[in-house]
Motif scaffolding. Structure first.
Motif, PDB file in Angstrom:
ATOM      1  N   VAL A   1      -1.227  -2.584 -17.071  1.00 42.01           N
ATOM      2  CA  VAL A   1      -0.653  -3.234 -15.896  1.00 42.01           C
ATOM      3  C   VAL A   1      -1.273  -2.566 -14.674  1.00 42.01           C
ATOM      4  CG1 VAL A   1       1.487  -3.704 -14.645  1.00 42.01           C
ATOM      5  CG2 VAL A   1       1.498  -3.650 -17.133  1.00 42.01           C
ATOM      6  N   GLU A   2      -1.739  -3.383 -13.727  1.00 40.72           N
ATOM      7  CA  GLU A   2      -2.368  -2.827 -12.533  1.00 40.72           C
ATOM      8  C   GLU A   2      -1.708  -3.381 -11.276  1.00 40.72           C
ATOM      9  OE1 GLU A   2      -6.715  -2.177 -10.445  1.00 40.72           O
ATOM     10  OE2 GLU A   2      -6.581  -3.263 -12.331  1.00 40.72           O
ATOM     11  N   PHE A   3      -1.256  -2.459 -10.411  1.00 38.74           N
ATOM     12  CA  PHE A   3      -0.687  -2.793  -9.110  1.00 38.74           C
ATOM     13  C   PHE A   3      -1.712  -2.357  -8.068  1.00 38.74           C
ATOM     14  CE2 PHE A   3       2.838  -1.825 -11.965  1.00 38.74           C
ATOM     15  CZ  PHE A   3       3.615  -2.958 -11.821  1.00 38.74           C
ATOM     16  N   ALA A   4      -2.474  -3.302  -7.545  1.00 40.74           N
ATOM     17  CA  ALA A   4      -3.541  -2.977  -6.599  1.00 40.74           C
ATOM     18  C   ALA A   4      -3.007  -2.921  -5.167  1.00 40.74           C
ATOM     19  CB  ALA A   4      -4.654  -4.016  -6.698  1.00 40.74           C
ATOM     20  N   ALA A   5      -3.721  -2.177  -4.332  1.00 40.63           N
ATOM     21  CA  ALA A   5      -3.382  -2.117  -2.912  1.00 40.63           C
ATOM     22  C   ALA A   5      -3.436  -3.523  -2.347  1.00 40.63           C
ATOM     23  CB  ALA A   5      -4.361  -1.209  -2.180  1.00 40.63           C
ATOM     24  N   GLY A   6      -2.529  -3.828  -1.458  1.00 40.11           N
ATOM     25  CA  GLY A   6      -2.499  -5.162  -0.864  1.00 40.11           C
ATOM     26  C   GLY A   6      -1.641  -6.138  -1.638  1.00 40.11           C
ATOM     27  N   GLY A   7      -1.123  -5.737  -2.813  1.00 41.57           N
ATOM     28  CA  GLY A   7      -0.191  -6.581  -3.539  1.00 41.57           C
ATOM     29  C   GLY A   7      -0.752  -7.389  -4.691  1.00 41.57           C
ATOM     30  N   ALA A   8      -2.004  -7.173  -5.078  1.00 39.15           N
ATOM     31  CA  ALA A   8      -2.557  -7.908  -6.227  1.00 39.15           C
ATOM     32  C   ALA A   8      -2.033  -7.294  -7.523  1.00 39.15           C
ATOM     33  CB  ALA A   8      -4.078  -7.870  -6.203  1.00 39.15           C
ATOM     34  N   PHE A   9      -1.746  -8.153  -8.512  1.00 41.41           N
ATOM     35  CA  PHE A   9      -1.202  -7.727  -9.803  1.00 41.41           C
ATOM     36  C   PHE A   9      -2.068  -8.277 -10.921  1.00 41.41           C
ATOM     37  CE2 PHE A   9       1.316  -8.787 -13.560  1.00 41.41           C
ATOM     38  CZ  PHE A   9       1.882  -7.558 -13.865  1.00 41.41           C
ATOM     39  N   ARG A  10      -2.239  -7.475 -11.983  1.00 36.00           N
ATOM     40  CA  ARG A  10      -3.000  -7.923 -13.156  1.00 36.00           C
ATOM     41  C   ARG A  10      -2.444  -7.223 -14.390  1.00 36.00           C
ATOM     42  NH1 ARG A  10      -8.113 -10.130 -14.134  1.00 36.00           N
ATOM     43  NH2 ARG A  10      -9.082  -9.432 -16.061  1.00 36.00           N
ATOM     44  N   GLN A  11      -2.249  -8.008 -15.453  1.00 31.47           N
ATOM     45  CA  GLN A  11      -1.784  -7.453 -16.728  1.00 31.47           C
ATOM     46  C   GLN A  11      -2.685  -7.975 -17.837  1.00 31.47           C
ATOM     47  OE1 GLN A  11       2.396  -7.952 -17.821  1.00 31.47           O
ATOM     48  NE2 GLN A  11       1.721  -8.477 -19.871  1.00 31.47           N
ATOM     49  N   THR A  12      -3.178  -7.050 -18.673  1.00 26.03           N
ATOM     50  CA  THR A  12      -3.992  -7.452 -19.815  1.00 26.03           C
ATOM     51  C   THR A  12      -3.395  -6.857 -21.083  1.00 26.03           C
ATOM     52  OG1 THR A  12      -5.459  -5.569 -19.473  1.00 26.03           O
ATOM     53  CG2 THR A  12      -6.160  -7.651 -18.525  1.00 26.03           C
ATOM     54  N   VAL A  13      -3.511  -7.598 -22.180  1.00 21.24           N
ATOM     55  CA  VAL A  13      -3.033  -7.121 -23.475  1.00 21.24           C
ATOM     56  C   VAL A  13      -4.171  -7.284 -24.467  1.00 21.24           C
ATOM     57  CG1 VAL A  13      -1.333  -7.395 -25.318  1.00 21.24           C
ATOM     58  CG2 VAL A  13      -0.657  -7.787 -22.943  1.00 21.24           C
TER      59      VAL A  13
ATOM     60  N   HIS B   1       0.800  -1.211   0.000  1.00 23.74           N
ATOM     61  CA  HIS B   1       0.000   0.000   0.000  1.00 23.74           C
ATOM     62  C   HIS B   1       0.840   1.271   0.000  1.00 23.74           C
ATOM     63  CE1 HIS B   1       1.358   0.043   3.987  1.00 23.74           C
ATOM     64  NE2 HIS B   1       0.245   0.117   4.650  1.00 23.74           N
ATOM     65  N   ALA B   2       2.143   1.153   0.145  1.00 23.32           N
ATOM     66  CA  ALA B   2       2.988   2.331   0.241  1.00 23.32           C
ATOM     67  C   ALA B   2       3.750   2.625  -1.051  1.00 23.32           C
ATOM     68  CB  ALA B   2       3.981   2.150   1.392  1.00 23.32           C
ATOM     69  N   ALA B   3       3.486   1.876  -2.109  1.00 27.55           N
ATOM     70  CA  ALA B   3       4.240   2.043  -3.351  1.00 27.55           C
ATOM     71  C   ALA B   3       3.730   3.240  -4.148  1.00 27.55           C
ATOM     72  CB  ALA B   3       4.143   0.774  -4.178  1.00 27.55           C
ATOM     73  N   PRO B   4       4.654   4.010  -4.740  1.00 29.14           N
ATOM     74  CA  PRO B   4       4.249   5.187  -5.513  1.00 29.14           C
ATOM     75  C   PRO B   4       3.615   4.835  -6.854  1.00 29.14           C
ATOM     76  CG  PRO B   4       6.609   4.866  -5.661  1.00 29.14           C
ATOM     77  CD  PRO B   4       6.093   3.855  -4.674  1.00 29.14           C
ATOM     78  N   PHE B   5       3.694   3.587  -7.266  1.00 30.05           N
ATOM     79  CA  PHE B   5       3.156   3.200  -8.574  1.00 30.05           C
ATOM     80  C   PHE B   5       1.838   2.432  -8.476  1.00 30.05           C
ATOM     81  CE2 PHE B   5       6.532   0.327  -7.249  1.00 30.05           C
ATOM     82  CZ  PHE B   5       5.820  -0.845  -7.074  1.00 30.05           C
ATOM     83  N   GLU B   6       1.216   2.429  -7.304  1.00 24.79           N
ATOM     84  CA  GLU B   6      -0.066   1.737  -7.142  1.00 24.79           C
ATOM     85  C   GLU B   6      -1.075   2.302  -8.133  1.00 24.79           C
ATOM     86  OE1 GLU B   6      -3.378   1.862  -3.797  1.00 24.79           O
ATOM     87  OE2 GLU B   6      -1.461   1.107  -3.058  1.00 24.79           O
ATOM     88  N   GLY B   7      -1.851   1.426  -8.760  1.00 22.53           N
ATOM     89  CA  GLY B   7      -2.866   1.851  -9.719  1.00 22.53           C
ATOM     90  C   GLY B   7      -2.659   1.222 -11.087  1.00 22.53           C
ATOM     91  N   ARG B   8      -3.325   1.802 -12.099  1.00 21.74           N
ATOM     92  CA  ARG B   8      -3.280   1.274 -13.468  1.00 21.74           C
ATOM     93  C   ARG B   8      -2.298   2.076 -14.318  1.00 21.74           C
ATOM     94  NH1 ARG B   8      -7.921  -1.427 -15.620  1.00 21.74           N
ATOM     95  NH2 ARG B   8      -7.767  -0.087 -17.444  1.00 21.74           N
TER      96      ARG B   8
END
Length: 135
Positions: free
Chosen positions: A59-71, A29-36
């Protein structure tokens, strides 16, 4: 023994905390790149190539550490890559794949500056840099 000035004690405590914090994991939750983010440029061994507008890599870095990438390429959308991410010792670590049993771990250098995210990784002997911006 001479007593330390209270201001010097605070400064020493802050320095000790910073040294320890850089060696530990950064909470998701403290990362500056959180979001899409949307990939806009790829650099491979110095050769810069813009990602075509028809290709949408999100690329999405969600709060709590969830990751998702779509192309998405035109009308075709690849299966999403899902997983988790964390920051450890100044590196971004992403463990992801199309399914839980097929996840791989990738280690990136990262930098956020001026609304842009730059991810750097080594693929064998090849250096790959991906430039992303908010969609």
């Amino acid at each position: 023994m001479k007593r330390m000035d209270p201001l010097a004690q605070v400064a020493l405590t802050v320095v000790a905390f910073v040294v320890l914090a850089t060696q530990l994991e950064l909470p998701a939750h403290a990362a500056p790149f959180e979001g899409r983010w949307r990939a806009v440029v790829e650099v491979r061994d110095g050769a810069r190539k813009a990602i075509p507008k028809a290709v949408k890599m999100i690329v999405e870095f969600a709060a709590g550490g969830a990751f998702r990438q779509t192309v998405k390429m035109g009308r075709h959308t690849s299966p999403p890559e899902v997983g988790e991410w964390k920051v450890k010792r100044g590196k971004l670590i992403v463990k992801s794949g199309p399914s839980k049993g097929r996840r791989t771990t990738k280690v990136f250098g990262y930098r956020v500056k001026g609304g842009r995210l730059t991810l750097t990784m080594q693929l064998g002997k090849e250096k790959v840099v991906l430039h992303l911006r908010r969609p």
